[in-house]
Design a protein around this motif. Sequence first.
Motif, PDB file in Angstrom:
ATOM      1  N   GLU A 325       0.852  -1.181   0.000  1.00  0.00           N
ATOM      2  CA  GLU A 325       0.000   0.000   0.000  1.00  0.00           C
ATOM      3  C   GLU A 325       0.894   1.240   0.000  1.00  0.00           C
ATOM      4  N   GLU A 326       0.334   2.380  -0.326  1.00  0.00           N
ATOM      5  CA  GLU A 326       1.108   3.614  -0.310  1.00  0.00           C
ATOM      6  C   GLU A 326       1.679   3.851   1.085  1.00  0.00           C
ATOM      7  N   GLY A 327       2.990   4.072   1.152  1.00  0.00           N
ATOM      8  CA  GLY A 327       3.658   4.290   2.431  1.00  0.00           C
ATOM      9  C   GLY A 327       4.343   3.068   2.984  1.00  0.00           C
ATOM     10  N   ASP A 328       3.986   1.881   2.504  1.00  0.00           N
ATOM     11  CA  ASP A 328       4.653   0.666   2.968  1.00  0.00           C
ATOM     12  C   ASP A 328       6.085   0.616   2.456  1.00  0.00           C
ATOM     13  N   ILE A 329       6.965   0.005   3.240  1.00  0.00           N
ATOM     14  CA  ILE A 329       8.353  -0.203   2.829  1.00  0.00           C
ATOM     15  C   ILE A 329       8.656  -1.689   2.862  1.00  0.00           C
ATOM     16  N   VAL A 330       9.130  -2.208   1.737  1.00  0.00           N
ATOM     17  CA  VAL A 330       9.598  -3.589   1.719  1.00  0.00           C
ATOM     18  C   VAL A 330      11.111  -3.565   1.880  1.00  0.00           C
ATOM     19  N   MET A 331      11.601  -4.434   2.762  1.00  0.00           N
ATOM     20  CA  MET A 331      13.029  -4.537   3.043  1.00  0.00           C
ATOM     21  C   MET A 331      13.445  -5.982   2.857  1.00  0.00           C
ATOM     22  N   TRP A 332      14.640  -6.187   2.277  1.00  0.00           N
ATOM     23  CA  TRP A 332      15.061  -7.575   2.073  1.00  0.00           C
ATOM     24  C   TRP A 332      16.547  -7.738   2.293  1.00  0.00           C
ATOM     25  N   ALA A 333      16.931  -8.998   2.542  1.00  0.00           N
ATOM     26  CA  ALA A 333      18.312  -9.367   2.808  1.00  0.00           C
ATOM     27  C   ALA A 333      18.996  -9.731   1.495  1.00  0.00           C
ATOM     28  N   ASN A 334      19.874  -8.872   1.006  1.00  0.00           N
ATOM     29  CA  ASN A 334      20.565  -9.112  -0.259  1.00  0.00           C
ATOM     30  C   ASN A 334      21.460 -10.343  -0.215  1.00  0.00           C
ATOM     31  N   TYR A 335      21.890 -10.729   0.978  1.00  0.00           N
ATOM     32  CA  TYR A 335      22.791 -11.864   1.099  1.00  0.00           C
ATOM     33  C   TYR A 335      22.043 -13.193   1.073  1.00  0.00           C
ATOM     34  N   GLN A 336      20.730 -13.162   0.868  1.00  0.00           N
ATOM     35  CA  GLN A 336      19.941 -14.391   0.860  1.00  0.00           C
ATOM     36  C   GLN A 336      18.959 -14.489  -0.297  1.00  0.00           C
ATOM     37  N   MET A 337      18.675 -13.367  -0.945  1.00  0.00           N
ATOM     38  CA  MET A 337      17.567 -13.308  -1.885  1.00  0.00           C
ATOM     39  C   MET A 337      18.018 -12.881  -3.279  1.00  0.00           C
ATOM     40  N   PHE A 338      17.221 -13.240  -4.296  1.00  0.00           N
ATOM     41  CA  PHE A 338      17.200 -12.587  -5.593  1.00  0.00           C
ATOM     42  C   PHE A 338      15.851 -11.874  -5.709  1.00  0.00           C
ATOM     43  N   HIS A 339      15.832 -10.775  -6.454  1.00  0.00           N
ATOM     44  CA  HIS A 339      14.568 -10.073  -6.678  1.00  0.00           C
ATOM     45  C   HIS A 339      14.549  -9.556  -8.108  1.00  0.00           C
ATOM     46  N   THR A 340      13.388  -9.114  -8.545  1.00  0.00           N
ATOM     47  CA  THR A 340      13.238  -8.573  -9.890  1.00  0.00           C
ATOM     48  C   THR A 340      12.053  -7.625  -9.959  1.00  0.00           C
ATOM     49  N   ALA A 341      12.179  -6.630 -10.838  1.00  0.00           N
ATOM     50  CA  ALA A 341      11.036  -5.793 -11.193  1.00  0.00           C
ATOM     51  C   ALA A 341      10.126  -6.551 -12.148  1.00  0.00           C
ATOM     52  N   ILE A 342       8.879  -6.114 -12.222  1.00  0.00           N
ATOM     53  CA  ILE A 342       7.888  -6.695 -13.133  1.00  0.00           C
ATOM     54  C   ILE A 342       7.229  -5.525 -13.856  1.00  0.00           C
ATOM     55  N   ASP A 343       7.427  -5.428 -15.147  1.00  0.00           N
ATOM     56  CA  ASP A 343       6.905  -4.290 -15.894  1.00  0.00           C
ATOM     57  C   ASP A 343       5.399  -4.431 -16.121  1.00  0.00           C
ATOM     58  N   TYR A 344       4.765  -3.315 -16.484  1.00  0.00           N
ATOM     59  CA  TYR A 344       3.346  -3.297 -16.826  1.00  0.00           C
ATOM     60  C   TYR A 344       3.117  -2.198 -17.867  1.00  0.00           C
ATOM     61  N   PRO A 345       2.013  -2.255 -18.617  1.00  0.00           N
ATOM     62  CA  PRO A 345       1.764  -1.247 -19.655  1.00  0.00           C
ATOM     63  C   PRO A 345       1.596   0.155 -19.083  1.00  0.00           C
ATOM     64  N   ASP A 346       2.014   1.152 -19.857  1.00  0.00           N
ATOM     65  CA  ASP A 346       1.943   2.535 -19.403  1.00  0.00           C
ATOM     66  C   ASP A 346       0.537   2.947 -19.010  1.00  0.00           C
ATOM     67  N   TRP A 347      -0.462   2.389 -19.707  1.00  0.00           N
ATOM     68  CA  TRP A 347      -1.822   2.871 -19.466  1.00  0.00           C
ATOM     69  C   TRP A 347      -2.364   2.463 -18.098  1.00  0.00           C
ATOM     70  N   PHE A 348      -1.656   1.597 -17.389  1.00  0.00           N
ATOM     71  CA  PHE A 348      -2.066   1.261 -16.026  1.00  0.00           C
ATOM     72  C   PHE A 348      -1.904   2.448 -15.086  1.00  0.00           C
ATOM     73  N   GLY A 349      -0.937   3.344 -15.376  1.00  0.00           N
ATOM     74  CA  GLY A 349      -0.700   4.499 -14.515  1.00  0.00           C
ATOM     75  C   GLY A 349       0.714   4.548 -13.972  1.00  0.00           C
ATOM     76  N   PRO A 350       1.093   5.664 -13.343  1.00  0.00           N
ATOM     77  CA  PRO A 350       2.469   5.847 -12.870  1.00  0.00           C
ATOM     78  C   PRO A 350       2.786   5.030 -11.614  1.00  0.00           C
ATOM     79  N   ARG A 351       4.069   4.795 -11.447  1.00  0.00           N
ATOM     80  CA  ARG A 351       4.600   4.114 -10.268  1.00  0.00           C
ATOM     81  C   ARG A 351       5.726   4.957  -9.705  1.00  0.00           C
ATOM     82  N   THR A 352       5.724   5.172  -8.396  1.00  0.00           N
ATOM     83  CA  THR A 352       6.745   5.971  -7.739  1.00  0.00           C
ATOM     84  C   THR A 352       7.260   5.216  -6.525  1.00  0.00           C
ATOM     85  N   MET A 353       8.567   4.978  -6.504  1.00  0.00           N
ATOM     86  CA  MET A 353       9.200   4.272  -5.398  1.00  0.00           C
ATOM     87  C   MET A 353      10.471   5.005  -4.977  1.00  0.00           C
ATOM     88  N   HIS A 354      10.818   4.878  -3.714  1.00  0.00           N
ATOM     89  CA  HIS A 354      12.082   5.379  -3.199  1.00  0.00           C
ATOM     90  C   HIS A 354      12.917   4.188  -2.753  1.00  0.00           C
TER      91      HIS A 354
END
Length: 372
Positions: A325-354
């Motif tokens: 949800e807006e305001g949630d922060i996901v944190m992960w352990a780089n020494y244990q995990m792999f991760h990836t982004a998942i793209d979506y079509p532009d018409w779904f709307g903007p995405r903003t992350m820090h």
Amino acid sequence: MSPSATISEATFTITPMKKSSNDKHDYGAIVSDIDLNNINDIDVRHLADAIWTHKVIVVKGQKGLAPIKQWDLEDCFLNIAKHEVVGIPGAENVRLIGKGFQGEDHYGIKNKNITKPLSHDWHEKELPQDEFEKGNTRFQRWHMDAPLYGRDPAWFTTLRCIKRPTEPQVNIRWDDGSGLSMKVEPGLTAFISNVQMYEMMTEDEKKMADHSWVEYAPHPYMWIGDCKGNSNGLGLVSQGKEKELENLGDFDPKDIKTYPMVWVNPVTGEKAFQVHGICARRLFIRSSPTEEPRIVEDLVEIRKLLKIIQERVLKPEYILIPSLEEGDIVMWANYQMFHTAIDYPDWFGPRTMHQANIASSAGPVGPVPIPV
């Protein structure tokens, strides 16, 4: 022993993430009842322990978090151990990542429109644009956040959700002949556990991995700059497009990174098969401390060996894609995990992350010393 074992109890609440009857991943937790704008040193230590223990956590209710406080938290994590991205003004180490128009004024960033593509320029077999526009997508690139040259990887990465579309769902396709797919909300990050990957290995494979190590290429992301990835996001297609070392510019041999294949969790003692295959230039294979290692420099052989081990966990039931949800922060352990982004079509709307992470002052440790 956990760094927080001798200090006061945490003031926040940790709840395991809910799983469906089909889910086989054994990690993930929700953290609540905490304000990261006003976190104390004791809770920083407990939060670090929670990431090491649960591997991926979602910290709820941080909609009012100041960007500089996200960086302060990363800095605190570092002290326990003692880039299209845009820095947030006043907190330049916190990076703006996302998609689409970010607003007239986003913490001082004016009228920014992020248009950098994801999957379509990385995979060797492209996803047709008309299928993408209908909501079909792929995992972009499975990786850990690691420079793999000059500096050691960050212990943890933090990613704060400012804004994202929540519907319609996207259909993630493997497109590797397996027929696998899964549907999720858009704008999220996917995770696989390299601890579970290790646990799936045979005893002979574990013995080999425990005693072996990897040498990464100098300036590894330049080295693979012309390469293409597999359709499931894991690993490279071997086409001989890696740059010659003499074409990488100046590099210092002492900055070339050599790491164990297996990284040990300093809090839980768990082992992770933590090999970033896309950047691996040499493998040193042995099954005991006294055995002379076999040096593997053939990239086709390297990738074949890694593919056999790593693709076992690349199945929907082992993949965690936590909803934010807006305001949630996901944190992960780089020494244990792999991760990836998942793209979506532009018409779904903007995405903003820090996003924020910081190079560790202590690199990974394997189950046995490696002679480097």
